[in-house]
Design a protein around this motif. Sequence first.
Motif, mmCIF file in Angstrom:
data_model
loop_
_atom_site.group_PDB
_atom_site.id
_atom_site.type_symbol
_atom_site.label_atom_id
_atom_site.label_comp_id
_atom_site.label_asym_id
_atom_site.label_seq_id
_atom_site.Cartn_x
_atom_site.Cartn_y
_atom_site.Cartn_z
ATOM 1 N N UNK A 137 -41.346 116.642 -38.761
ATOM 2 C CA UNK A 137 -42.130 116.229 -37.607
ATOM 3 C C UNK A 137 -43.334 115.436 -38.097
ATOM 4 N N UNK A 138 -43.881 114.617 -37.238
ATOM 5 C CA UNK A 138 -44.983 113.733 -37.619
ATOM 6 C C UNK A 138 -46.148 114.499 -38.229
ATOM 7 N N UNK A 139 -46.606 115.553 -37.554
ATOM 8 C CA UNK A 139 -47.783 116.274 -38.056
ATOM 9 C C UNK A 139 -47.501 116.920 -39.410
ATOM 10 N N UNK A 140 -46.312 117.471 -39.589
ATOM 11 C CA UNK A 140 -45.967 118.078 -40.883
ATOM 12 C C UNK A 140 -45.888 117.011 -41.972
ATOM 13 N N UNK A 141 -45.297 115.868 -41.636
ATOM 14 C CA UNK A 141 -45.172 114.782 -42.610
ATOM 15 C C UNK A 141 -46.547 114.253 -43.002
ATOM 16 N N UNK A 142 -47.425 114.066 -42.022
ATOM 17 C CA UNK A 142 -48.776 113.572 -42.300
ATOM 18 C C UNK A 142 -49.532 114.560 -43.182
ATOM 19 N N UNK A 143 -49.499 115.837 -42.808
ATOM 20 C CA UNK A 143 -50.235 116.849 -43.581
ATOM 21 C C UNK A 143 -49.728 116.948 -45.014
ATOM 22 N N UNK A 162 -50.477 115.590 -50.762
ATOM 23 C CA UNK A 162 -49.897 115.125 -52.023
ATOM 24 C C UNK A 162 -50.575 113.879 -52.589
ATOM 25 N N UNK A 163 -51.283 113.126 -51.733
ATOM 26 C CA UNK A 163 -51.781 111.829 -52.201
ATOM 27 C C UNK A 163 -53.290 111.648 -52.073
ATOM 28 N N UNK A 164 -53.823 111.651 -50.892
ATOM 29 C CA UNK A 164 -55.205 111.238 -50.670
ATOM 30 C C UNK A 164 -56.235 112.366 -50.661
ATOM 31 N N UNK A 165 -55.815 113.551 -50.299
ATOM 32 C CA UNK A 165 -56.766 114.644 -50.059
ATOM 33 C C UNK A 165 -57.706 114.895 -51.239
ATOM 34 N N UNK A 166 -57.194 114.881 -52.444
ATOM 35 C CA UNK A 166 -58.024 115.185 -53.613
ATOM 36 C C UNK A 166 -59.060 114.095 -53.899
ATOM 37 N N UNK A 167 -58.910 112.941 -53.276
ATOM 38 C CA UNK A 167 -59.833 111.829 -53.488
ATOM 39 C C UNK A 167 -60.864 111.705 -52.362
ATOM 40 N N UNK A 168 -60.736 112.512 -51.306
ATOM 41 C CA UNK A 168 -61.613 112.414 -50.150
ATOM 42 C C UNK A 168 -62.647 113.541 -50.122
ATOM 43 N N UNK A 169 -63.816 113.198 -49.615
ATOM 44 C CA UNK A 169 -64.850 114.201 -49.385
ATOM 45 C C UNK A 169 -64.504 114.988 -48.112
ATOM 46 N N UNK A 170 -65.285 116.002 -47.836
ATOM 47 C CA UNK A 170 -65.064 116.809 -46.641
ATOM 48 C C UNK A 170 -65.079 115.940 -45.389
ATOM 49 N N UNK A 214 -59.987 111.653 -41.386
ATOM 50 C CA UNK A 214 -58.559 111.387 -41.539
ATOM 51 C C UNK A 214 -57.756 112.206 -40.532
ATOM 52 N N UNK A 215 -58.020 113.512 -40.483
ATOM 53 C CA UNK A 215 -57.263 114.371 -39.577
ATOM 54 C C UNK A 215 -57.520 114.014 -38.114
ATOM 55 N N UNK A 216 -58.734 113.595 -37.811
ATOM 56 C CA UNK A 216 -59.042 113.195 -36.441
ATOM 57 C C UNK A 216 -58.199 111.978 -36.041
ATOM 58 N N UNK A 217 -58.132 111.003 -36.913
ATOM 59 C CA UNK A 217 -57.368 109.790 -36.613
ATOM 60 C C UNK A 217 -55.867 110.092 -36.559
ATOM 61 N N UNK A 218 -55.354 110.767 -37.557
ATOM 62 C CA UNK A 218 -53.912 110.996 -37.614
ATOM 63 C C UNK A 218 -53.424 112.045 -36.627
#
Length: 118
Positions: free
Chosen positions: A20-26, A31-39, A45-49
Motif C-alpha cells: 500500500x502507498x503508506x507502507x511503501x512510503x514509510x 531505508x533511504x532518507x530518514x537517517x539524513x533528515x533532522x526531526x 516529509x511525513x506531512x507531505x507524503x
Amino acid sequence: VARNLSFLNELFSLLAENLDTSDAVNLAYARTLQKHHSFLQRQAFYLVYSQLPAREPLMHILEGEVQLSNADVLQEIVEMAQLTKHVTDFAFSLDREMNQKVSAEKVQFDVDTAYGRA
C-alpha cells in the motif's frame, strides 16, 4: 539528488511489490532518507507524503489519460525502478569521485598554505 532518486527507486520498487502507498512510503523513507533528515525534516516529509492517495487511487492516477491497464502500470513502475537504480548508482559514484577530488585538493591547499605557497 542521489538520495532522492534512491528514495523514488525504493518507493516504486515497493509499489510494484503490491505494498500500500503508506507502507511503501514509510519503508522507502526508512531505508533511504530518514537517517539524513533532522526531526523537522522528517515531520515535514511525513506531512507531505501523508497526502498521497491509497494504492488503488494512486494506480489510477498513474494510468494517466491513456488509461493503461493495472498490469501495464505495474510493468512501467518496474521498468522505471530499474532505470532509476542505474541513474542512482551513477549519481552516488559521481558523488564519491567528486568528494575524493575535493579532499585531495583540500590537502594540497593545506600543504601549500603551510609552506606559504597559497
